[in-house]
Each structure stands twice: as C-alpha cells, then as structure tokens.
Design a protein around this motif. Structure first.
Motif, PDB file in Angstrom:
ATOM      1  N   HIS A  62      -4.112   8.395  -2.014  1.00 50.84           N
ATOM      2  CA  HIS A  62      -4.597   8.823  -0.702  1.00 50.84           C
ATOM      3  C   HIS A  62      -4.763  10.342  -0.707  1.00 50.84           C
ATOM      4  O   HIS A  62      -4.143  11.052  -1.501  1.00 50.84           O
ATOM      5  CB  HIS A  62      -3.583   8.391   0.371  1.00 50.84           C
ATOM      6  CG  HIS A  62      -4.086   8.581   1.758  1.00 50.84           C
ATOM      7  ND1 HIS A  62      -3.938   9.760   2.443  1.00 50.84           N
ATOM      8  CD2 HIS A  62      -4.747   7.740   2.587  1.00 50.84           C
ATOM      9  CE1 HIS A  62      -4.481   9.651   3.638  1.00 50.84           C
ATOM     10  NE2 HIS A  62      -4.982   8.422   3.753  1.00 50.84           N
TER      11      HIS A  62
ATOM     12  N   LYS B 211       0.810  -1.226   0.000  1.00 50.01           N
ATOM     13  CA  LYS B 211       0.000   0.000   0.000  1.00 50.01           C
ATOM     14  C   LYS B 211       0.839   1.269   0.000  1.00 50.01           C
ATOM     15  O   LYS B 211       0.441   2.275  -0.572  1.00 50.01           O
ATOM     16  CB  LYS B 211      -0.943   0.015   1.202  1.00 50.01           C
ATOM     17  CG  LYS B 211      -2.130  -0.880   1.042  1.00 50.01           C
ATOM     18  CD  LYS B 211      -3.111  -0.685   2.178  1.00 50.01           C
ATOM     19  CE  LYS B 211      -4.335  -1.545   1.955  1.00 50.01           C
ATOM     20  NZ  LYS B 211      -5.363  -1.325   2.952  1.00 50.01           N
ATOM     21  N   ASN B 212       1.989   1.231   0.646  1.00 51.24           N
ATOM     22  CA  ASN B 212       2.810   2.442   0.693  1.00 51.24           C
ATOM     23  C   ASN B 212       3.697   2.591  -0.541  1.00 51.24           C
ATOM     24  O   ASN B 212       4.529   3.487  -0.591  1.00 51.24           O
ATOM     25  CB  ASN B 212       3.647   2.488   1.973  1.00 51.24           C
ATOM     26  CG  ASN B 212       4.597   1.313   2.081  1.00 51.24           C
ATOM     27  OD1 ASN B 212       4.503   0.363   1.314  1.00 51.24           O
ATOM     28  ND2 ASN B 212       5.491   1.376   3.045  1.00 51.24           N
ATOM     29  N   ASN B 213       3.503   1.723  -1.531  1.00 53.92           N
ATOM     30  CA  ASN B 213       4.296   1.800  -2.754  1.00 53.92           C
ATOM     31  C   ASN B 213       3.412   1.893  -4.006  1.00 53.92           C
ATOM     32  O   ASN B 213       3.852   1.576  -5.096  1.00 53.92           O
ATOM     33  CB  ASN B 213       5.225   0.583  -2.842  1.00 53.92           C
ATOM     34  CG  ASN B 213       6.345   0.781  -3.837  1.00 53.92           C
ATOM     35  OD1 ASN B 213       6.721   1.914  -4.131  1.00 53.92           O
ATOM     36  ND2 ASN B 213       6.857  -0.304  -4.377  1.00 53.92           N
TER      37      ASN B 213
END
Length: 200
Positions: free
Chosen positions: A65, A27-29
């Motif tokens: 986001h 998710k953070n990539n």
C-alpha cells in the motif's frame, strides 16, 4: 546473457510467489520479498502514483500500500536535505561505478512557489535559502515558534527557483556510461552575486 535471463526469471518467480503467498493472508498481514520492496519504489518513481495504484489494485497482493511504500522510501537513506552538499555520497557513487573523472554543473529551474515542512529536518523548505560566502545555509528555516513562522511568511519571499549542482561522470574504458549525480539542491530567488558563484 544467460545470467541476465536467469535474474529476470528470478525476479518474476519471486514476484509471482509473493502474490501467491499474500492471497492466503488477510490484507492487513501482507508481506513482501526484498526484490518486491526494491521494485515497488522504482515503479512508483518511474511510473507515478496513478500507475503504481493501477498495478497494485489490479494485482492483489503484489505491491505494498502507498503508506507502506512511503515508509520504505523514507527508511532508505536516499533523501537529500535542502542546501547540503553530498560529497561523501558522490565519492561512494564514483567508487561503485569505477569512475575517476567528470564535470560539475550548476543550474536553476523554475518551480511552483510553495512552502513545505520537512519532518526529518524539522525545517521549512521553499523560502529563499540564504547564502554565506556563496554556500547555502542548510536547514536555516527551523523554528518551534508560530510567531517566527508567521514572520517568515510575511517578510521572506517564496523561492521561484531551485538551484541544483550536478556531477556528470565521464566513462572510462571499463564503463560505458554513468548516470549524473545530484550533489545539492536548494531554493533561491536569483539574487546571488557573481562572487557568490565564484566562492562556491
């Protein structure tokens, strides 16, 4: 019509590819294509925060986001600064739409009285903007002094109105219609004179 249909399918294909690629990443990539980066702010602006979040949460990996979206929006040079007139951008807009004529208008509308800090200009927005010969003094409320800010809050009214200047292009034979263009916006308390208006 065929080109229009192809461009719709091109975006849809890019949108689906973007989701598929992100599902294989953490998710953070997540990464987003240029078309998704252009689509995301439009969805946020036209649909609002709740709509954007509803789509983003239910279509995992489809949209950035909110914090990333805010960076995308702030990195574009579309923000306007209180009291500045955007004549250069207006000229670019008229050239891009192939329009030569139009009319300008000025109007006030009521707003909720509040003061906000604008990081990009290091100034406070929401106080009544002072006028010099009818022209608003841009970024007038800049300070690094807490005492000065405290003085402004106790002596200067929060503006109940925002004054806007718009330009409505008149369509030519080649163009069907053009959207109005916001030239300037600034906070006022409706104490300007007829001479101020004439000087503008």
């Amino acid at each position: 019509m065929n080109n229009n249909s192809n461009s719709k399918h091109l975006f849809l294909s890019s949108f689906i590819d973007n989701i598929t690629n992100n599902l294989s990443r953490s998710k953070n990539n997540y990464q987003y294509s240029d078309s998704v980066k252009r689509f995301a702010p439009l969805l946020y602006i036209l649909g609002g925060k709740l709509t954007y979040e509803l789509v983003r949460i239910n279509l995992v990996g489809a949209l950035p986001h909110l914090s990333t979206l805010n960076k995308l929006i702030s990195s574009t040079d579309l923000s306007i600064k209180e009291g500045e007139f955007q004549f250069d951008r207006l000229k670019q807009y008229l050239n891009s739409t192939d329009v030569q004529f139009g009319f300008a208008s000025e109007d006030c509308t009521s707003v909720i009285r509040k003061i906000k800090y604008d990081v990009s200009t290091n100034s406070f927005i929401g106080f009544s903007t002072p006028l010099a010969n009818g022209i608003p003094i841009a970024q007038y409320y800049q300070t690094d002094s807490f005492e000065k800010l405290k003085d402004w809050f106790s002596t200067i009214n929060k503006a109940p109105l925002v004054n806007i200047h718009m330009f409505q292009p008149l369509p030519s034979i080649c163009t069907t219609s053009s959207s109005p263009f916001l030239i300037s916006a600034y906070s006022v308390d409706n104490t300007f004179t007829a001479n101020d208006i004439l000087r503008r």
